[in-house]
Design a protein around this motif. Structure first.
Motif, PDB file in Angstrom:
ATOM      1  N   LYS A   2       0.846  -1.188   0.000  1.00  0.00           N
ATOM      2  CA  LYS A   2       0.000   0.000   0.000  1.00  0.00           C
ATOM      3  C   LYS A   2       0.884   1.241   0.000  1.00  0.00           C
ATOM      4  CE  LYS A   2      -1.103   0.247   4.980  1.00  0.00           C
ATOM      5  NZ  LYS A   2      -0.562   1.536   5.298  1.00  0.00           N
ATOM      6  N   THR A   3       0.387   2.287  -0.640  1.00  0.00           N
ATOM      7  CA  THR A   3       1.265   3.437  -0.845  1.00  0.00           C
ATOM      8  C   THR A   3       0.949   4.609   0.078  1.00  0.00           C
ATOM      9  OG1 THR A   3      -0.165   4.058  -2.645  1.00  0.00           O
ATOM     10  CG2 THR A   3       1.890   2.946  -3.231  1.00  0.00           C
ATOM     11  N   GLY A 228       6.980  13.496  -2.859  1.00  0.00           N
ATOM     12  CA  GLY A 228       7.526  12.219  -3.306  1.00  0.00           C
ATOM     13  C   GLY A 228       8.864  11.957  -2.621  1.00  0.00           C
ATOM     14  N   VAL A 229       9.446  10.787  -2.940  1.00  0.00           N
ATOM     15  CA  VAL A 229      10.746  10.445  -2.347  1.00  0.00           C
ATOM     16  C   VAL A 229      11.716   9.925  -3.400  1.00  0.00           C
ATOM     17  CG1 VAL A 229      10.395   9.970   0.104  1.00  0.00           C
ATOM     18  CG2 VAL A 229       9.655   8.274  -1.571  1.00  0.00           C
ATOM     19  N   VAL A 243      13.562   6.585  -7.625  1.00  0.00           N
ATOM     20  CA  VAL A 243      12.554   7.616  -7.330  1.00  0.00           C
ATOM     21  C   VAL A 243      11.215   6.911  -7.274  1.00  0.00           C
ATOM     22  CG1 VAL A 243      11.440   9.740  -8.121  1.00  0.00           C
ATOM     23  CG2 VAL A 243      13.854   9.344  -8.652  1.00  0.00           C
ATOM     24  N   SER A 244      10.493   7.057  -6.179  1.00  0.00           N
ATOM     25  CA  SER A 244       9.191   6.401  -6.062  1.00  0.00           C
ATOM     26  C   SER A 244       8.278   6.803  -7.223  1.00  0.00           C
ATOM     27  CB  SER A 244       8.538   6.804  -4.734  1.00  0.00           C
ATOM     28  OG  SER A 244       7.217   6.353  -4.707  1.00  0.00           O
ATOM     29  N   ASP A 245       7.635   5.816  -7.798  1.00  0.00           N
ATOM     30  CA  ASP A 245       6.753   6.110  -8.924  1.00  0.00           C
ATOM     31  C   ASP A 245       5.510   6.868  -8.459  1.00  0.00           C
ATOM     32  OD1 ASP A 245       6.400   5.936 -11.653  1.00  0.00           O
ATOM     33  OD2 ASP A 245       5.032   4.233 -11.469  1.00  0.00           O
ATOM     34  N   SER A 246       5.071   6.578  -7.232  1.00  0.00           N
ATOM     35  CA  SER A 246       3.866   7.251  -6.743  1.00  0.00           C
ATOM     36  C   SER A 246       4.242   8.303  -5.714  1.00  0.00           C
ATOM     37  CB  SER A 246       2.917   6.224  -6.126  1.00  0.00           C
ATOM     38  OG  SER A 246       3.581   5.473  -5.149  1.00  0.00           O
ATOM     39  N   TRP A 247       3.334   9.229  -5.498  1.00  0.00           N
ATOM     40  CA  TRP A 247       3.566  10.231  -4.451  1.00  0.00           C
ATOM     41  C   TRP A 247       3.397   9.578  -3.094  1.00  0.00           C
ATOM     42  CZ3 TRP A 247      -0.975  11.063  -7.599  1.00  0.00           C
ATOM     43  CH2 TRP A 247      -2.172  10.736  -6.975  1.00  0.00           C
TER      44      TRP A 247
END
Ligand code: BMA
Length: 310
Positions: A2-3, A228-229, A243-247
């Protein structure tokens, strides 16, 4: 996986203009650091002129803060900083190096926006050191360690040709900077495709330097600011490992969705805790301060295992 990796503090917003003992219209975009047994927050406030000043708040648990009676950093009226701060001082970041705390902030004037460096050892007295970029630069975050004998910073110059990208540069003394390189640019049709910029000063982990940054997406209803990260190599911070694809955070609470500038979460500070969590602080809609917590290992795995491929 889960994001929704950030757990919002249940009593957000943690600081608003009603907590400030002098007249301000907003409380947002704050740096937070640990100083001795306390958390110190340096926050931006708009005045009724629309120009900004920086105030200081102190607290013991990282969530509840009491604001000092007077602002901490205000525009100079004389001397070398005056011509560059006439429209305000904004968006502070703080990095501890030894016993000193270095503050980078945006200096706004008719000459553009550039970054100034100040320092303090006690969060009572503050010394403005130098203007360390020309216009237009924003969002300078300094790494707390040297690399091959040089300090490093991430920042965000703007040009028409390479809009709103993240750069790195180096310095022997924190005043003179060079060897700049562009290391991360907005990626088309991602949530951060319009602009990216450094957020909190990078956090050292055993897998790399964790950078929490902001990204902007333009919609028919205006821009949306999210967080983001990215993970940078430990010994060569110019190298991005993922780099994380999602925020990791987007405007959702009422005070993030609506305010002075709607649909904004914007960070200038995060505090890594000894238990492997990180407290992340963000301005909601350029109006109030909010906080949340995440596990550092979750943020790293977003970068390394759920990273973008383009
Ligand atoms: C950016 C900066 C930030 C602000 C954000 C959203 O350009 O001005 O200080 O939080 O816009 O308005």
């Amino acid at each position: 996986m889960k994001t929704d990796v950030i757990r919002r503090y249940s009593q957000n917003p943690i600081l608003t203009k009603n907590d400030v003992p002098y007249p301000v219209e907003t409380v947002h975009n704050a740096a937070v650091v640990k100083y001795r047994e306390k958390y110190i927050m340096l926050f931006r406030s708009h005045l009724r002129t629309g120009r900004s000043i920086i105030g200081l708040a102190r607290g013991y648990d990282g969530f509840r803060f009491t604001v000092d009676p007077e602002p901490f950093l205000v525009p100079e009226r004389t001397g070398p900083f005056a011509a560059y701060e006439e429209f305000g001082v904004e968006d502070p970041r703080v990095t501890q190096i030894g016993e000193e705390y270095f503050i980078t902030y945006s200096a706004y004037s008719r000459n553009g926006v550039r970054i100034a460096l100040a320092k303090t050892t006690d969060f009572i007295h503050v010394e403005k050191v130098s203007l360390i970029t020309e216009a237009d630069h924003r969002n300078v975050v300094i790494f707390p360690e040297k690399f091959h004998g040089l300090y490093a910073r991430l920042d965000r110059p703007h040009s028409e040709i390479a809009p709103w990208s993240i750069w790195i540069s180096y310095s022997p003394d924190l005043r003179f900077w060079g060897e700049a390189q562009l290391i991360m640019r907005p990626v088309q049709y991602h949530w951060d495709e319009m602009k990216i910029g450094p957020g909190a000063p990078p956090i050292k982990t055993d897998q790399g330097w964790l950078s929490i940054y902001h990204g902007v997406f333009q919609t028919m209803a205006g821009s949306v600011y999210r967080l983001g990260v990215a993970l940078h190599d430990l010994t060569n911070p110019a190298k991005i490992l993922g780099v994380s694809d999602s925020w990791i955070l987007q405007p959702e609470d009422a005070w993030e969705v609506t305010g002075y500038v709607s649909n904004v979460v914007f960070t200038c500070g995060a505090v890594a805790e000894p238990d492997g969590t990180v407290k992340i602080y963000w301005g909601g809609a350029d109006t109030v301060m909010c906080a949340g917590e995440a596990n550092i290992s979750d943020l790293i795995s977003l970068c390394l295992e759920h990273g973008r491929t383009d």
